[in-house]
Scaffold this motif. Structure first.
Motif, short mmCIF file in Angstrom:
data_model
loop_
_atom_site.label_atom_id
_atom_site.label_comp_id
_atom_site.label_asym_id
_atom_site.label_seq_id
_atom_site.Cartn_x
_atom_site.Cartn_y
_atom_site.Cartn_z
N GLY A 129 77.16 63.92 27.33
CA GLY A 129 78.20 63.11 27.96
C GLY A 129 77.67 61.83 28.57
O GLY A 129 78.41 60.88 28.77
N ARG A 130 76.39 61.80 28.88
CA ARG A 130 75.81 60.63 29.53
C ARG A 130 74.87 59.84 28.64
O ARG A 130 74.15 58.96 29.10
CB ARG A 130 75.10 61.07 30.82
N SER A 131 74.86 60.15 27.35
CA SER A 131 73.97 59.45 26.43
C SER A 131 74.63 58.18 25.88
O SER A 131 75.71 58.24 25.29
CB SER A 131 73.60 60.37 25.28
N PRO A 132 73.98 57.02 26.03
CA PRO A 132 74.55 55.78 25.49
C PRO A 132 74.52 55.73 23.97
O PRO A 132 75.18 54.89 23.37
CB PRO A 132 73.64 54.69 26.08
N GLU A 133 73.77 56.64 23.36
CA GLU A 133 73.77 56.71 21.90
C GLU A 133 75.06 57.35 21.41
O GLU A 133 75.47 57.15 20.27
CB GLU A 133 72.59 57.57 21.41
N ILE A 134 75.66 58.15 22.26
CA ILE A 134 76.82 58.92 21.84
C ILE A 134 78.11 58.34 22.42
O ILE A 134 79.13 58.27 21.76
CB ILE A 134 76.62 60.40 22.21
N PHE A 135 78.04 57.90 23.66
CA PHE A 135 79.19 57.27 24.31
C PHE A 135 78.80 55.86 24.77
O PHE A 135 77.86 55.71 25.55
CB PHE A 135 79.67 58.10 25.50
N CYS A 136 79.56 54.90 24.30
CA CYS A 136 79.28 53.53 24.68
C CYS A 136 79.54 53.35 26.17
O CYS A 136 80.54 53.83 26.70
CB CYS A 136 80.16 52.67 23.78
N LYS A 137 78.64 52.70 26.88
CA LYS A 137 78.69 52.55 28.34
C LYS A 137 79.06 53.87 29.02
O LYS A 137 80.12 53.99 29.66
CB LYS A 137 79.71 51.48 28.75
N PRO A 138 78.21 54.87 28.91
CA PRO A 138 78.57 56.21 29.37
C PRO A 138 78.87 56.29 30.86
O PRO A 138 79.61 57.17 31.29
CB PRO A 138 77.35 57.06 29.01
N GLU A 139 78.33 55.37 31.66
CA GLU A 139 78.54 55.45 33.10
C GLU A 139 79.97 55.07 33.49
O GLU A 139 80.42 55.39 34.58
CB GLU A 139 77.51 54.58 33.83
N ARG A 140 80.69 54.40 32.59
CA ARG A 140 82.06 53.99 32.90
C ARG A 140 83.05 55.13 32.73
O ARG A 140 83.05 55.82 31.72
CB ARG A 140 82.49 52.85 31.97
N PHE A 141 83.93 55.28 33.70
CA PHE A 141 85.03 56.25 33.57
C PHE A 141 86.16 55.54 32.85
O PHE A 141 86.86 54.71 33.43
CB PHE A 141 85.47 56.72 34.96
N ASP A 142 86.31 55.85 31.58
CA ASP A 142 87.24 55.10 30.75
C ASP A 142 88.02 56.04 29.82
O ASP A 142 87.64 56.23 28.67
CB ASP A 142 86.45 54.06 29.94
N PRO A 143 89.11 56.61 30.31
CA PRO A 143 89.86 57.58 29.51
C PRO A 143 90.30 57.04 28.15
O PRO A 143 90.38 57.79 27.18
CB PRO A 143 91.09 57.88 30.37
N GLU A 144 90.54 55.73 28.09
CA GLU A 144 91.02 55.13 26.83
C GLU A 144 90.08 55.39 25.67
O GLU A 144 90.50 55.38 24.52
CB GLU A 144 91.16 53.60 26.99
#
Ligand code: 2DC
Length: 513
Positions: free
Chosen positions: A424-439
């Motif tokens: 859930g916190r990997s930038p390889e998997i989620f772009c800008k992982p630190e952002r809470f972005d439901p969209e």
């Protein structure tokens, strides 16, 4: 990297207890994405199991370091460090636990395809040890093989089928409305137009009140301000039970019991209270059922439903109901706390959700069941919360056949863990992982095997639909009625007490709209 130098860096990590997440909150960029293959043509050949990177040869050293430095409290951050160090797959042995750890959604997909018809996760030995000690039966969570399957199939019908969700909605909705009036009263009482508090215990009460209404069709009145010492003891015991499980994860429970250590004693005392209270509720419902006080035509809770169906022996029903009652308190309440915290930090997301909820209300006339079907952004916000704040640090399966992960041969019977928190916190998997972005869950790209907060497949969380419905209804009403703020704008860190929870209390502020 040599094992010696790992040991060194590992102990320096454990040593700086609270700086672990500060130092390295998210991944350093490194190529372990699924699409941009990290395997060059030269290492396309299948590599043997023993070639996996990691510290698996040092198991007792690892166990000792882990224990001594209280590393277990930071197990989620340590996994992030390990993925940074070794790449998307590594092998680890801590004490008697030998496992392969993976992070990529594509690899999780391969794992779940190989779980077989009797999927098994890592056993929580201390929980089994308690039941063995008190001669209690295992519920569906702790069972395996044919017996697990029989119970699971019966329970699925009563717990996660869509027809059942419909029946849960009114039972859950009335509890939510009680929470809303409690909050309104607190705001009035304050004279400041807001209620500012650590909501943990109120949310525990909300969750226990909800799960009891669903299981027994019975209200406890915990949100009406009645002092209920039995329920408070139950709530406190669930917390102690979780807390006392984690230090025992890497020690054979038989050993703990034989030395009669403090943790084991705390653990037994906590389960004793949980069982006592659950038993009391079960007995009461059972009697009402046999006296015909629980209507057979109208829905009056999961326990009555299971008794009516008469598909499982009574002891097995009781064992699973006890697990559900204990499992339904800290899990949903902590997740609600995290989501309110994120919404306080992201007021624009909160505004968008409020808009969606108000529109849904107008369109559906406010019917809760209809509303649940028309709040996609809210559902996405829940996924987003579980991405950053999963309840379970990993998902685990024993492989039921030989598989290949990242070009390594993984033999049948291997314990493979998906690092859910790390994913859930990997930038390889989620772009800008630190952002809470439901969209992110509604727009771009594939979400293939990324939404794993409740696990996957026939052994996924059996309380999933109940938890989702409970949390969505809570949010629908709370966001409609209150503005959520926080006075704690510094990052709240996570700690591992078997489940992942906030390291420090979070003060939330509710204001009437
Ligand atoms: C804990 O390494 C870390 O839903 C271990 O409601 C691996 C592991 C195995 C099983 C997981 C556990 C972890 C975390 C808590 C979980 C549990 C399975 C079910 C349980 C995820 C990740 C939980 C919280 C249940 C608990 C019900 C219980 C009180 C009867």
């Amino acid at each position: 990297m040599s094992r010696g130098s790992f040991r060194l860096s590992a102990s320096s990590i454990y040593g700086q207890k609270s700086s672990v997440q500060h130092a390295n909150p998210f991944f350093v960029r490194r190529d372990h994405s699924g699409t941009s293959e990290s395997c060059t043509s030269s290492d396309q050949t299948l590599k043997p199991y023993d070639a996996l990177p990691g510290t698996w040869r040092n198991n007792w050293v690892n166990a000792y370091t882990f224990w001594k430095n209280n590393g277990i409290k930071h197990m989620h951050s340590l996994m992030i460090n390990n993925f940074n160090k070794y790449g998307p797959i590594y092998r680890e042995k801590i004490g008697y636990h030998n496992s392969v750890n993976i992070i990529n959604p594509e690899d999780a997909a391969i794992l779940f395809k190989a779980e077989g018809i009797f999927p098994e996760r890592l056993k929580v030995r201390p929980w089994m040890a308690y039941r063995d000690h008190r001669k209690e039966k295992y519920g569906v969570l702790l069972k395996s093989g044919e017996e697990w399957r029989r119970d699971r199939l019966v329970l699925n019908k009563a717990l996660i089928s869509p027809q059942m969700i419909q029946k849960f909605v009114p039972l859950l909705n009335e509890v939510v409305l009680d929470f809303v009036s409690l909050a309104s009263k607190q705001i009035e009482k304050s004279g400041r137009g807001n209620w500012s508090a650590d909501l943990s215990n109120y949310l525990f009460k909300f969750a226990l009140e909800s799960v009891c209404n669903i299981l027994y069709g019975e209200r406890l009145g915990l949100l009406q301000g009645h002092k209920n010492t039995t329920s408070q003891k139950f709530i406190d015991s669930v917390t102690v039970m979780f807390k006392s499980t984690s230090p025992m994860l890497y020690i054979p429970p038989g050993l703990l019991k034989s030395v009669n250590s403090r943790v084991w004693q705390d653990h037994v005392a906590a389960w004793d209270i949980i069982f006592e209270h659950a038993n009391h509720c079960i007995q009461k419902t059972y009697k009402q059922f046999h006296l015909g006080l629980k209507s057979k035509t109208e829905y009056s809770g999961i326990l009555a439903d299971l008794l009516l169906q008469d598909m499982l022996p009574l002891d097995d029903i009781k064992a699973s109901i006890t697990e559900l009652m204990a499992g339904g308190v800290d899990t949903t309440s902590m997740t609600l706390q995290w989501i309110m915290y994120e919404l306080a930090k992201y007021p624009s997301v909160q505004d968008n959700l409020r808009r969606e909820i108000i529109e849904a209300k107008q369109r559906t006339g406010g019917d809760p069941l209809q509303m649940l079907k028309s709040v996609p952004l809210l559902r996405a916000a829940l996924k987003e919360t579980l991405r950053l704040h999963p309840v379970a640090v990993t998902l685990q399966r024993y492989t039921n056949e030989d598989i290949v992960l990242r070009n390594y041969h993984i033999p049948v019977g291997t314990l493979v863990q998906v690092g859910l928190y790390a994913m859930g916190r990997s930038p390889e998997i989620f772009c800008k992982p630190e952002r809470f972005d439901p969209e992110r869950w509604l727009n771009q790209g594939s979400n293939y095997f990324k939404n794993l907060g409740f696990g996957f497949g026939p052994r996924q969380c059996i309380g999933r639909r109940i938890a989702e419905t409970e949390m969505l209804l809570f949010l629908i009403h709370v966001i409609q009625n209150f503005k959520i703020e926080t006075s704690r704008l510094v990052e709240v860190r996570t700690t591992f007490d078997l489940i992942l929870i906030p390291e420090n209390p979070i003060t939330l502020i509710l204001k009437s709209i």
